[in-house]
Design a protein around this motif. Structure first.
Motif, short mmCIF file in Angstrom:
data_model
loop_
_atom_site.label_atom_id
_atom_site.label_comp_id
_atom_site.label_asym_id
_atom_site.label_seq_id
_atom_site.Cartn_x
_atom_site.Cartn_y
_atom_site.Cartn_z
N GLY A 1 -0.33 36.27 -2.46
CA GLY A 1 -1.59 36.32 -3.18
C GLY A 1 -2.82 36.53 -2.31
N PHE A 2 -2.68 37.22 -1.20
CA PHE A 2 -3.82 37.48 -0.32
C PHE A 2 -4.17 38.95 -0.35
N GLN A 3 -5.41 39.26 -0.66
CA GLN A 3 -5.89 40.63 -0.72
C GLN A 3 -6.54 41.00 0.61
N HIS A 4 -5.98 42.01 1.28
CA HIS A 4 -6.56 42.50 2.54
C HIS A 4 -7.91 43.14 2.25
N GLN A 5 -8.93 42.79 3.00
CA GLN A 5 -10.26 43.39 2.87
C GLN A 5 -10.50 44.31 4.06
N PRO A 6 -10.51 45.62 3.84
CA PRO A 6 -10.69 46.55 4.95
C PRO A 6 -12.11 46.46 5.53
N ILE A 7 -12.24 46.91 6.75
CA ILE A 7 -13.53 46.88 7.43
C ILE A 7 -14.49 47.90 6.81
N PHE A 8 -13.98 49.03 6.37
CA PHE A 8 -14.84 50.04 5.77
C PHE A 8 -14.28 50.43 4.41
N ASP A 9 -15.15 51.00 3.56
CA ASP A 9 -14.80 51.39 2.21
C ASP A 9 -14.43 52.88 2.20
N LEU A 10 -13.13 53.15 2.24
CA LEU A 10 -12.65 54.54 2.28
C LEU A 10 -13.09 55.32 1.06
N GLY A 11 -13.03 54.71 -0.12
CA GLY A 11 -13.43 55.40 -1.35
C GLY A 11 -14.87 55.89 -1.30
N ALA A 12 -15.77 55.05 -0.79
CA ALA A 12 -17.18 55.44 -0.69
C ALA A 12 -17.36 56.56 0.34
N MET A 13 -16.58 56.52 1.40
CA MET A 13 -16.72 57.53 2.46
C MET A 13 -16.34 58.92 1.98
N ILE A 14 -15.31 59.00 1.10
CA ILE A 14 -14.88 60.32 0.63
C ILE A 14 -15.26 60.57 -0.84
N LYS A 15 -16.15 59.72 -1.35
CA LYS A 15 -16.67 59.84 -2.71
C LYS A 15 -15.57 59.77 -3.77
N GLN A 16 -14.60 58.90 -3.54
CA GLN A 16 -13.54 58.63 -4.50
C GLN A 16 -13.48 57.11 -4.72
N PRO A 17 -14.32 56.56 -5.62
CA PRO A 17 -14.41 55.11 -5.77
C PRO A 17 -13.09 54.43 -6.12
N SER A 18 -12.16 55.16 -6.71
CA SER A 18 -10.89 54.54 -7.09
C SER A 18 -9.95 54.35 -5.89
N LEU A 19 -10.25 55.02 -4.78
CA LEU A 19 -9.40 54.91 -3.59
C LEU A 19 -9.86 53.73 -2.74
N SER A 20 -8.94 52.84 -2.43
CA SER A 20 -9.31 51.65 -1.67
C SER A 20 -8.18 51.27 -0.72
#
Length: 102
Positions: A62-81
């Motif tokens: 039950g632990f959700q990894h929190q990435p250092i950067f937001d990949l979805g925002a970087m490539i303009k695909q908000p659904s990609l995480s």
């Protein structure tokens, strides 16, 4: 490794969870990984008898990894995480070979 040589008690399980989350048996300070709690740690013993198991398994659930950067925002695909559920675990042989004196 701590659990492979400790007695099968709730106190030792609590110490092991604190070591995993806080890096010390007392459970003081901040979690080593932000967001990780002792509630995410599951300890399972298998085989043998209750006071002398054959193996001990420790897993994180039950632990959700929190990435250092937001990949979805970087490539303009908000659904990609890259925020994904992680489920690491380790199973080790229990090293105590004699039951404790009761």
């Amino acid at each position: 490794r701590y659990l492979t040589t400790s007695q099968v008690t709730a106190a030792d399980d609590a110490k092991a969870k604190n070591i995993i989350v806080y890096g010390n048996a007392a459970g003081t300070g901040s979690p080593v990984v932000p967001g990780l709690t002792t509630g995410n740690v599951v300890i399972t013993r298998q085989g043998g008898i209750p006071i002398l198991p054959k193996t001990v398994k420790v897993q994180i659930i039950g632990f959700q990894h929190q990435p250092i950067f937001d990949l979805g925002a970087m490539i303009k695909q908000p659904s990609l995480s890259l925020a994904v559920q992680v489920k690491p675990s380790v199973t080790m042989r229990y090293l105590i070979t004699q039951p404790p004196n009761l």
